[in-house]
Design an enzyme around this catalytic site. Structure first.
Site, PDB file in Angstrom:
ATOM      1  N   ASP A 190       0.859  -1.194   0.000  1.00 21.94           N
ATOM      2  CA  ASP A 190       0.000   0.000   0.000  1.00 21.94           C
ATOM      3  C   ASP A 190       0.892   1.240   0.000  1.00 21.94           C
ATOM      4  O   ASP A 190       2.125   1.130   0.047  1.00 21.94           O
ATOM      5  CB  ASP A 190      -0.940   0.002   1.225  1.00 21.94           C
ATOM      6  CG  ASP A 190      -2.260   0.746   0.943  1.00 21.94           C
ATOM      7  OD1 ASP A 190      -2.206   1.936   0.571  1.00 21.94           O
ATOM      8  OD2 ASP A 190      -3.324   0.140   1.093  1.00 21.94           O
ATOM      9  N   GLY A 230       4.543   1.329  -1.628  1.00 18.98           N
ATOM     10  CA  GLY A 230       4.760   1.711  -3.018  1.00 18.98           C
ATOM     11  C   GLY A 230       3.441   2.085  -3.669  1.00 18.98           C
ATOM     12  O   GLY A 230       2.413   2.174  -2.989  1.00 18.98           O
ATOM     13  N   PHE A 274       0.728   1.223  -6.838  1.00 21.26           N
ATOM     14  CA  PHE A 274       0.355   0.212  -7.841  1.00 21.26           C
ATOM     15  C   PHE A 274       0.259   0.792  -9.246  1.00 21.26           C
ATOM     16  O   PHE A 274      -0.133   0.099 -10.176  1.00 21.26           O
ATOM     17  CB  PHE A 274      -0.894  -0.569  -7.435  1.00 21.26           C
ATOM     18  CG  PHE A 274      -2.086   0.209  -6.950  1.00 21.26           C
ATOM     19  CD1 PHE A 274      -2.569   1.307  -7.624  1.00 21.26           C
ATOM     20  CD2 PHE A 274      -2.758  -0.212  -5.805  1.00 21.26           C
ATOM     21  CE1 PHE A 274      -3.700   1.994  -7.193  1.00 21.26           C
ATOM     22  CE2 PHE A 274      -3.885   0.473  -5.340  1.00 21.26           C
ATOM     23  CZ  PHE A 274      -4.348   1.582  -6.038  1.00 21.26           C
ATOM     24  N   HIS A 333     -12.779  -0.403  -7.659  1.00 24.65           N
ATOM     25  CA  HIS A 333     -13.967   0.470  -7.628  1.00 24.65           C
ATOM     26  C   HIS A 333     -13.590   1.910  -7.272  1.00 24.65           C
ATOM     27  O   HIS A 333     -14.394   2.817  -7.427  1.00 24.65           O
ATOM     28  CB  HIS A 333     -15.068  -0.087  -6.698  1.00 24.65           C
ATOM     29  CG  HIS A 333     -14.870   0.191  -5.242  1.00 24.65           C
ATOM     30  ND1 HIS A 333     -15.911   0.140  -4.331  1.00 24.65           N
ATOM     31  CD2 HIS A 333     -13.765   0.517  -4.521  1.00 24.65           C
ATOM     32  CE1 HIS A 333     -15.434   0.424  -3.129  1.00 24.65           C
ATOM     33  NE2 HIS A 333     -14.150   0.648  -3.215  1.00 24.65           N
TER      34      HIS A 333
HETATM   35  C1  LIG Z   1     -10.824   1.370  -0.403  1.00 24.52           C
HETATM   36  S1  LIG Z   1      -9.254   1.068   0.334  1.00 24.52           S
HETATM   37  C2  LIG Z   1      -9.283  -0.700   0.421  1.00 24.52           C
HETATM   38  C3  LIG Z   1      -8.360  -1.222   1.472  1.00 24.52           C
HETATM   39  C4  LIG Z   1      -8.361  -2.742   1.627  1.00 24.52           C
HETATM   40  N1  LIG Z   1      -7.949  -3.440   0.435  1.00 24.52           N
HETATM   41  C5  LIG Z   1      -9.722  -3.225   2.063  1.00 24.52           C
HETATM   42  O1  LIG Z   1     -10.349  -3.995   1.332  1.00 24.52           O
HETATM   43  O2  LIG Z   1     -10.178  -2.835   3.131  1.00 24.52           O
HETATM   44  C6  LIG Z   1      -8.156   1.397  -1.010  1.00 24.52           C
HETATM   45  C7  LIG Z   1      -6.682   1.258  -0.680  1.00 24.52           C
HETATM   46  O3  LIG Z   1      -5.913   1.570  -1.859  1.00 24.52           O
HETATM   47  C8  LIG Z   1      -4.749   2.239  -1.444  1.00 24.52           C
HETATM   48  N2  LIG Z   1      -4.147   2.997  -2.554  1.00 24.52           N
HETATM   49  C9  LIG Z   1      -4.611   4.126  -3.152  1.00 24.52           C
HETATM   50  N3  LIG Z   1      -3.773   4.520  -4.114  1.00 24.52           N
HETATM   51  C10 LIG Z   1      -2.750   3.620  -4.128  1.00 24.52           C
HETATM   52  C11 LIG Z   1      -1.577   3.478  -4.918  1.00 24.52           C
HETATM   53  N4  LIG Z   1      -1.307   4.355  -5.892  1.00 24.52           N
HETATM   54  N5  LIG Z   1      -0.762   2.432  -4.678  1.00 24.52           N
HETATM   55  C12 LIG Z   1      -1.047   1.534  -3.686  1.00 24.52           C
HETATM   56  N6  LIG Z   1      -2.155   1.606  -2.909  1.00 24.52           N
HETATM   57  C13 LIG Z   1      -2.993   2.649  -3.134  1.00 24.52           C
HETATM   58  C14 LIG Z   1      -5.233   3.137  -0.340  1.00 24.52           C
HETATM   59  O4  LIG Z   1      -4.180   3.613   0.445  1.00 24.52           O
HETATM   60  C15 LIG Z   1      -6.214   2.231   0.398  1.00 24.52           C
HETATM   61  O5  LIG Z   1      -5.596   1.528   1.444  1.00 24.52           O
END
Ligand SMILES: C[S@@+](CC[C@H](N)C(=O)[O-])C[C@H]1O[C@@H](n2cnc3c(N)ncnc32)[C@H](O)[C@@H]1O
Length: 303
Positions: A179, A199, A201, A218
């Site tokens: 994350d 990092g 994604f 989403h």
């Molecule tokens: C809606 S949350 C979902 C968290 C977890 N997977 C869950 O199901 O509870 C979205 C996650 O994507 C991460 N995120 C957003 N942009 C990101 C990026 N560029 N690279 C990695 N993670 C990212 C956020 O920090 C957050 O923790």
């Protein structure tokens, strides 16, 4: 009846705000030891309104106690959820309009993830709130076949509590929670079978056998979601598996929380909920083929 339908929907912002206020006023904790008389005017009115909707219970005039729903608001991420919903999210929702795109950046001057990076307290609250319902999400994986010794990468895995639960159920699995660096990992969940890697994604993700993306795609429009799928594909061997924990929206009028979550995604991050055909198109564009799809879990393999 139709008037009641409209009224119950139109006053929704008040419900949202009342839940946040109840938490801010510390009402769930104040009632932790049993029924209590509430003399404060605003606290009383907030409790009375919420009790009429099934959160808290008025046992005699002005005397309230917790019920199962208000107990949840005492901690465990639901308190953070209520504050976010009735605070910054509600402010952004108030500015949603038909021009398209997220309203959060218009209101707060930065995209949601960038804004959270600058606000560590809210970031930590967000991570805790995302961990609510993790047991239910792990249950969704009950039908997934595991070889038993896979390395599972939870892409955008938040504070790590979801993958911890999965590893506790399958003791041969190892895991990586991936994350953004500003994420606040729950230190108690990490050990020699589970590590946190920071990092983006959009750049690269760690390699593994199974990639789990829980409520990630989403958050993004099709263009960005396709890029994420490509990044994951680039780190995946040909026999790797992809598991999305996402809703699949059906056409028709059935009540479905995802239809409202869709509007929240539009508000905050220009994301969207998708139906089966949209998921198939998106995954194919990102280099993946769906093997199984049901609301909650989508399993795919490399094209
Ligand atoms: C809606 S949350 C979902 C968290 C977890 N997977 C869950 O199901 O509870 C979205 C996650 O994507 C991460 N995120 C957003 N942009 C990101 C990026 N560029 N690279 C990695 N993670 C990212 C956020 O920090 C957050 O923790």
């Amino acid at each position: 009846m139709s008037e009641l339908v409209l009224w119950n929907l139109m006053r929704g912002a008040l419900t949202t705000r009342a839940l946040a206020l109840a938490v801010d006023l510390g009402l769930p904790d104040a009632l932790a030891d049993g029924p209590k008389r509430i003399d404060d005017d605003v606290a009383y009115r907030v409790l009375r309104a919420l009790a009429s909707d099934g959160v808290f219970e008025e046992v005699e005039p002005r005397v309230f106690r917790n019920n199962d729903a208000s107990e949840l608001l005492r901690a465990s991420g639901w308190d953070d959820f209520a504050r976010l919903f009735g605070g910054i999210w509600l402010q952004a929702i108030a500015e949603l309009n038909a021009t398209g795109g997220a309203s959060f950046p218009r209101v707060f001057g930065a995209g949601f993830w960038d804004w959270l990076a600058e606000h560590p307290e809210e970031r930590a609250a967000f991570d805790r709130s995302m961990a609510t319902g993790r047991e239910r999400r792990v249950e969704r994986l009950a039908g997934v076949d595991w070889r038993g010794d896979e390395l599972v990468v939870d892409v955008g895995g938040g504070n790590g509590t979801f993958l911890r639960l999965l590893l506790d159920r399958h003791t041969g699995l190892r895991g990586i929670v991936f994350d953004l660096p500003e994420t606040v990992p729950d230190a108690s969940t990490f050990d020699n079978r589970l590590e946190f890697v920071a990092g983006s994604f959009f750049e690269s993700v760690p390699g593994g056998d199974v990639f789990v993306l829980g409520s990630i795609l989403h958050d993004w429009n099709d263009e960005h979601a396709t890029k994420i799928l490509h990044t994951v594909r680039a780190s995946a061997s040909d026999d790797a598996r992809l598991i999305l924990l996402e809703d699949v929206i059906d056409a028709g009028n059935e009540p479905d929380g995802a239809k409202w979550l869709d509007l929240l995604m539009l508000t905050l991050v220009d994301g969207r909920e998708r139906g089966e055909a949209e998921w198939r198109d998106l995954l194919e564009a990102g280099g993946w083929r769906i093997e199984h799809i049901e609301s909650g879990v989508i399993e795919a393999r490399c094209l």
